[in-house]
Design an enzyme around this catalytic site. Structure first.
Site, short mmCIF file in Angstrom:
data_model
loop_
_atom_site.label_atom_id
_atom_site.label_comp_id
_atom_site.label_asym_id
_atom_site.label_seq_id
_atom_site.Cartn_x
_atom_site.Cartn_y
_atom_site.Cartn_z
N ASP A 276 28.65 43.89 42.82
CA ASP A 276 28.80 42.98 41.68
C ASP A 276 28.76 41.52 42.09
OD1 ASP A 276 29.40 45.54 40.70
OD2 ASP A 276 30.66 44.72 39.13
N ARG B 18 45.73 40.29 42.88
CA ARG B 18 44.93 39.35 42.08
C ARG B 18 45.54 37.94 41.96
NH1 ARG B 18 41.49 42.15 43.83
NH2 ARG B 18 40.32 43.67 42.61
N ASP C 162 41.56 43.25 35.62
CA ASP C 162 41.45 42.18 36.60
C ASP C 162 40.98 40.86 35.99
OD1 ASP C 162 42.44 43.55 38.73
OD2 ASP C 162 40.50 44.15 39.54
N SER D 115 33.65 52.62 42.23
CA SER D 115 34.14 51.30 42.63
C SER D 115 35.40 51.46 43.48
CB SER D 115 34.46 50.47 41.37
OG SER D 115 35.04 49.24 41.73
#
Length: 404
Positions: A17, A96, A125, A181
């Protein structure tokens, strides 16, 4: 050629990505600065730097923030006994805000108006990254390609993204044969998407890639010693990495769950959290040993709220800061040593000791009366049974009237 739009700092991982997004942002007219945070993932950072520069990044920042990730984010979660929906130890959710904080710092250092990320428009996220960015820098502008029609209509699926990568000579680790993922950091590895989106699909261990006795708790873990070989680790980062190794070898901390995302949908994820699982059990045990019962009840409620806030991306909210202070205050007496063993995916508490223990062996002993009068329990039981007697007496009256 697109009109120049300014500088954007991209949260870059080197995966499918963000590699494609880096090239796409350049197509849109942005100067791209790539930021890659080292938070314990297995990564060839030298190769990642070269790759980002080859793809057209104006500059690449790679920073090792593992220690602050453990000390400033994981330790508060351990203190809280934080679990989302009773099972998830918040590995990605904790990482994060740590990454986004650095993203903002670099944007400010470079005079960039924009930050960007590769989080999807359906996930948590995107919320976690952006709430942190806006909290720490209210004027920052976020570019989220997966929410822009011109991006997601061009790339409706991962197949199209891989075709784009091939066309632009972007090397990526994802292939059509392994289209899931993965996110890795010191706290955990998570797997989702692809074949895992079918909750009936059974994982037979094909995803696994993360690989004693317990730590001495003193508000935060300070030491772990292996009773077998005497090996000791004291620094936060070394301690955590050592526990990951020990627990990972025994398959500790692996779960397969369906959870409720903040945006409103359920998702299936597989998580491996070895060290976090050991520390959860160790801390829970020493806390029960040293903390007053009523204080602990209140603290459990705070922990539930803390877990929801962290999962939903509100680490830098005033309420989460308040909770961290309250939880930290509750830990002043949580000092001691816990002995544990790990075997076949399980953590077993074997014993504990603490100078701040509230356990009175003489008081609880079946062999010694101690400072306790057993006859007093009769009155205690009578008082507590009064409410129950009255409730059932009155219920019986109501039932009789209804039958007449």
């Amino acid at each position: 050629m697109a009109q120049p739009k300014g500088t954007v700092v991209l949260a870059y991982s080197g995966g499918l990505d963000t590699s494609c997004i880096l090239v796409w942002l350049k197509e849109q007219g942005y100067d791209v600065i790539a930021y890659l945070a080292n938070i314990g993932q297995k990564e060839d950072f030298d190769a990642a730097r070269k790759k980002a520069l080859a793809l057209g990044a104006k500059k690449v920042y790679i920073e090792d923030i593992s220690r602050e990730f453990v000390e400033e984010f994981i330790w508060p979660a351990v203190q809280a006994n934080a679990l989302y929906e009773d099972r998830y130890l918040l590995g990605t959710a904790l990482a994060r805000p740590c990454i986004a904080r650095k993203l903002v710092e670099i944007a400010q250092r470079e005079g960039a108006q924009y930050v960007a990320h590769g989080a999807t428009g359906k996930g948590n996220d995107q919320v976690r990254f952006e709430l942190t960015c806006y909290a720490l820098c209210p004027n920052i502008k976020v570019v989220a390609p997966w929410r822009l029609p011109e991006f997601y209509q061009r790339f409706p699926g991962r197949r199209e993204l891989m075709d784009y990568a091939k066309k632009h000579g972007i090397p990526v680790p994802v292939t059509p044969q392994t289209p899931w993922s993965m996110d890795e950091n010191l706290m955990h590895i998570s797997y989702e998407a692809g074949i895992l989106e079918n909750p009936k699909v059974i994982d037979h261990g094909r995803l696994a890639s993360m690989a004693a006795t317990g730590p001495r708790a003193s508000r935060v873990p300070v030491k772990v010693t292996n009773a077998g070989d005497g090996a000791t680790r004291c620094s936060a980062l070394e301690l955590f990495m050592y526990l990951n190794d020990i627990a990972g070898k025994h398959g500790v901390g692996r779960i397969d769950i369906v959870e409720n995302r903040f945006v409103g949908m359920k998702s299936r994820g597989i998580y491996e959290t070895p060290a976090g699982t050991i520390l959860y059990h160790a801390h829970l045990d020493i806390e029960a040993f040293t903390m007053d019962r009523e204080v602990r009840k209140i603290k459990q409620g705070l922990a539930l709220k803390f877990s929801e806030l962290v999962y939903n991306g509100f680490w830098h909210s005033p309420e989460c800061e308040f909770l961290r202070q309250c939880i930290g205050r509750s830990q002043e007496a949580v000092v001691g040593t816990v002995r544990l063993s790990v075997f076949k995916g399980q953590v077993y508490v074997l014993g504990r000791e603490s100078p701040r223990s509230l356990y009175n062996e003489e008081l609880v002993s079946m062999n010694v009366q101690g400072d306790y009068e057993p006859a007093d329990a009769t009155g205690f039981i009578n008082i507590n049974s009064l409410r129950l007697k009255e409730y059932h007496r009155l219920q019986s009256k109501v039932t009789v009237k209804q039958d007449e």
